[in-house]
Scaffold this active site. Sequence first.
Site, mmCIF file in Angstrom:
data_model
loop_
_atom_site.group_PDB
_atom_site.id
_atom_site.type_symbol
_atom_site.label_atom_id
_atom_site.label_comp_id
_atom_site.label_asym_id
_atom_site.label_seq_id
_atom_site.Cartn_x
_atom_site.Cartn_y
_atom_site.Cartn_z
ATOM 1 N N ASP A 1 0.861 -1.183 0.000
ATOM 2 C CA ASP A 1 0.000 0.000 0.000
ATOM 3 C C ASP A 1 0.902 1.239 0.000
ATOM 4 O O ASP A 1 1.924 1.260 0.710
ATOM 5 C CB ASP A 1 -0.836 -0.069 1.290
ATOM 6 C CG ASP A 1 -1.948 0.960 1.349
ATOM 7 O OD1 ASP A 1 -1.711 2.131 0.987
ATOM 8 O OD2 ASP A 1 -3.052 0.589 1.787
ATOM 9 N N TYR B 1 -11.607 15.053 -3.674
ATOM 10 C CA TYR B 1 -10.622 14.548 -4.637
ATOM 11 C C TYR B 1 -9.854 15.692 -5.293
ATOM 12 O O TYR B 1 -8.617 15.674 -5.358
ATOM 13 C CB TYR B 1 -11.343 13.707 -5.702
ATOM 14 C CG TYR B 1 -10.465 13.287 -6.848
ATOM 15 C CD1 TYR B 1 -9.651 12.163 -6.756
ATOM 16 C CD2 TYR B 1 -10.419 14.021 -8.038
ATOM 17 C CE1 TYR B 1 -8.831 11.789 -7.799
ATOM 18 C CE2 TYR B 1 -9.606 13.651 -9.085
ATOM 19 C CZ TYR B 1 -8.815 12.535 -8.966
ATOM 20 O OH TYR B 1 -8.003 12.173 -10.007
ATOM 21 N N LYS C 1 -5.804 16.505 -4.912
ATOM 22 C CA LYS C 1 -4.881 16.591 -6.048
ATOM 23 C C LYS C 1 -4.221 17.974 -6.102
ATOM 24 O O LYS C 1 -3.039 18.094 -6.436
ATOM 25 C CB LYS C 1 -5.617 16.288 -7.357
ATOM 26 C CG LYS C 1 -5.971 14.814 -7.531
ATOM 27 C CD LYS C 1 -4.723 13.972 -7.807
ATOM 28 C CE LYS C 1 -5.025 12.505 -7.973
ATOM 29 N NZ LYS C 1 -3.816 11.692 -8.198
HETATM 30 C C1 UD2 Z 1 -12.862 12.583 -14.137
HETATM 31 C C2 UD2 Z 1 -12.094 11.601 -13.300
HETATM 32 C C3 UD2 Z 1 -11.402 12.282 -12.177
HETATM 33 C C4 UD2 Z 1 -10.623 13.486 -12.635
HETATM 34 C C5 UD2 Z 1 -11.394 14.342 -13.637
HETATM 35 C C6 UD2 Z 1 -10.479 15.332 -14.361
HETATM 36 C C7 UD2 Z 1 -13.052 9.352 -13.184
HETATM 37 C C8 UD2 Z 1 -13.949 8.427 -12.445
HETATM 38 N N1 UD2 Z 1 -12.994 10.600 -12.739
HETATM 39 O O1 UD2 Z 1 -13.944 13.170 -13.401
HETATM 40 O O2 UD2 Z 1 -10.555 11.334 -11.530
HETATM 41 O O3 UD2 Z 1 -9.355 13.145 -13.065
HETATM 42 O O4 UD2 Z 1 -12.004 13.572 -14.638
HETATM 43 O O5 UD2 Z 1 -11.216 16.184 -15.161
HETATM 44 O O6 UD2 Z 1 -12.383 8.998 -14.124
HETATM 45 N N2 UD2 Z 1 -21.698 10.709 -16.664
HETATM 46 C C9 UD2 Z 1 -22.866 10.309 -17.297
HETATM 47 N N3 UD2 Z 1 -23.272 9.015 -17.150
HETATM 48 C C10 UD2 Z 1 -22.572 8.089 -16.410
HETATM 49 C C11 UD2 Z 1 -21.353 8.515 -15.782
HETATM 50 C C12 UD2 Z 1 -20.955 9.837 -15.930
HETATM 51 O O7 UD2 Z 1 -23.548 11.106 -17.963
HETATM 52 O O8 UD2 Z 1 -23.014 6.923 -16.327
HETATM 53 C C13 UD2 Z 1 -21.281 12.120 -16.804
HETATM 54 C C14 UD2 Z 1 -21.040 12.813 -15.480
HETATM 55 O O9 UD2 Z 1 -22.226 13.335 -14.921
HETATM 56 C C15 UD2 Z 1 -20.081 13.916 -15.918
HETATM 57 C C16 UD2 Z 1 -19.298 13.288 -17.087
HETATM 58 O O10 UD2 Z 1 -20.056 12.155 -17.501
HETATM 59 O O11 UD2 Z 1 -20.768 15.054 -16.364
HETATM 60 C C17 UD2 Z 1 -17.909 12.842 -16.726
HETATM 61 O O12 UD2 Z 1 -17.969 12.046 -15.556
HETATM 62 P P1 UD2 Z 1 -16.719 11.134 -15.092
HETATM 63 O O13 UD2 Z 1 -17.089 10.489 -13.813
HETATM 64 O O14 UD2 Z 1 -16.283 10.266 -16.204
HETATM 65 O O15 UD2 Z 1 -15.544 12.181 -14.949
HETATM 66 P P2 UD2 Z 1 -15.301 13.528 -14.136
HETATM 67 O O16 UD2 Z 1 -15.078 14.578 -15.183
HETATM 68 O O17 UD2 Z 1 -16.318 13.777 -13.102
#
Ligand code: UD2
Length: 302
Positions: free
Chosen positions: A54, A141, A145
Site C-alpha cells: 500500500d 478529490y 490533487k
Molecule cells: C474525471 C475523473 C477524475 C478526474 C477528472 C479530471 C473518473 C472516475 N474521474 O472526473 O478522476 O481526473 O475527470 O477532469 O475517471 N456521466 C454520465 N453518465 C454516467 C457517468 C458519468 O452522464 O453513467 C457524466 C457525469 O455526470 C459527468 C461526465 O459524464 O458530467 C464525466 O464524468 P466522469 O465520472 O467520467 O468524470 P469527471 O469529469 O467527473
Amino acid sequence: MFDFDHALITGGAGFIGSHLGDRLVDDCAVTVYDDLSTGSRENIPDDAAFIHADVRDDEPLRDAVRAADVVFHEAAQVSVQRSVDNPETSHAVNIDPLLTILEAARDTDTRVVFASSAAIYGHLRSLPIDESHPKTPTSPYGLEKLTADHYCRLYHERYGVDAVALRYFNAYGPRQQGGVYSGVIGIFRDQARAGNDLTVEGDGTQTRDFVHIDDIVEANLLAAATEEAAGEAFNIGTGDSITIRELAETIRDVTDSDAEIVHVDSRPGDIDHSKANISKARDVLGFEPTYDVAAGLDAYLG
Ligand code: UD2
C-alpha cells in the site's frame, strides 16, 4: 529520449500505470508498486519487479523511491464520488504518500512525475483552461490533487526536488475499469456492449476533454525527460471537448450497439465544462496529442 536506469511506477498494476510500465520495460528496469486494490496482477509487465504494498506504508515506499532514479506516481484513490463518500481515506491515499515520495526524493535526486488532475480547477471561469485558471475544487478529490500538485512545486522551490505535475483531463483507453465509480467512457462501453441503456446524467450538454491513454503515457515520458519541466505543472488533454450526449452517441456507433440513450438525474456538484489549453505542454514538453476523441474511441472500441 528516456535515459533513466530504473523507473518506479506506483499504481503500476492500474490503468495508467500499467500502460506506462509496458512502454518502459524495454528501455530501463521497472519496478511496479501496487496494493492490487483496484489494479490487477495481469497488467504488470513480465519483466517488471513487483512490490505488493500500500502507498500508505511509508517504509517500503521510501525504500522503493530511493532505489529508483525516476518515479511515476500514479497510485491514487481516483473516484470523485468515493472522495465525497469517504474523504478521510481519500485524503490519506492521495496526499501523504506523495509527501513520502518527495521527502525520499530529496535524499537521492530521484525525479518525480505526479498524476495531478483537471479536477483541481473546479467550476469553469474561462475556456479553455490554462494552468493559471482559478483553482476552486468542488470535491475532496480535487482538493487532494491540488494539495499534492502544490507540494510538487514547493519541494522544487525549497529543496530542488525535480518534481513535475501532470494535470490529466479525462483519460480513457484499454484497461480502464467499468462500474459506478469509474469514468464515463468505461460505463458507456459496458452499457453499450451489454445492450443496456446508456445513462446520460442531466441534459448531456456538459463537456469534457477526453485524452487517450497513449497520449498520457507520452506526456509522462516527456515530463521525465525535460529538465525545464521541474517544478512546473502541465495540462494534459487534447485541447478539444465534446458533450456527454455526443459521447454516448459516438460510443453507441463505434460499438455497433442497439442500446438506447436515456437521461437520468445530474450529479450534484458536477462541473459543466472542461477543456484544456495545452499550449504550455506543447511549448515546454513538446507534447502533441495523437488522438482526437473520435479517432481514440475508434482505436479503442471500434
Ligand atoms: C474525471 C475523473 C477524475 C478526474 C477528472 C479530471 C473518473 C472516475 N474521474 O472526473 O478522476 O481526473 O475527470 O477532469 O475517471 N456521466 C454520465 N453518465 C454516467 C457517468 C458519468 O452522464 O453513467 C457524466 C457525469 O455526470 C459527468 C461526465 O459524464 O458530467 C464525466 O464524468 P466522469 O465520472 O467520467 O468524470 P469527471 O469529469 O467527473
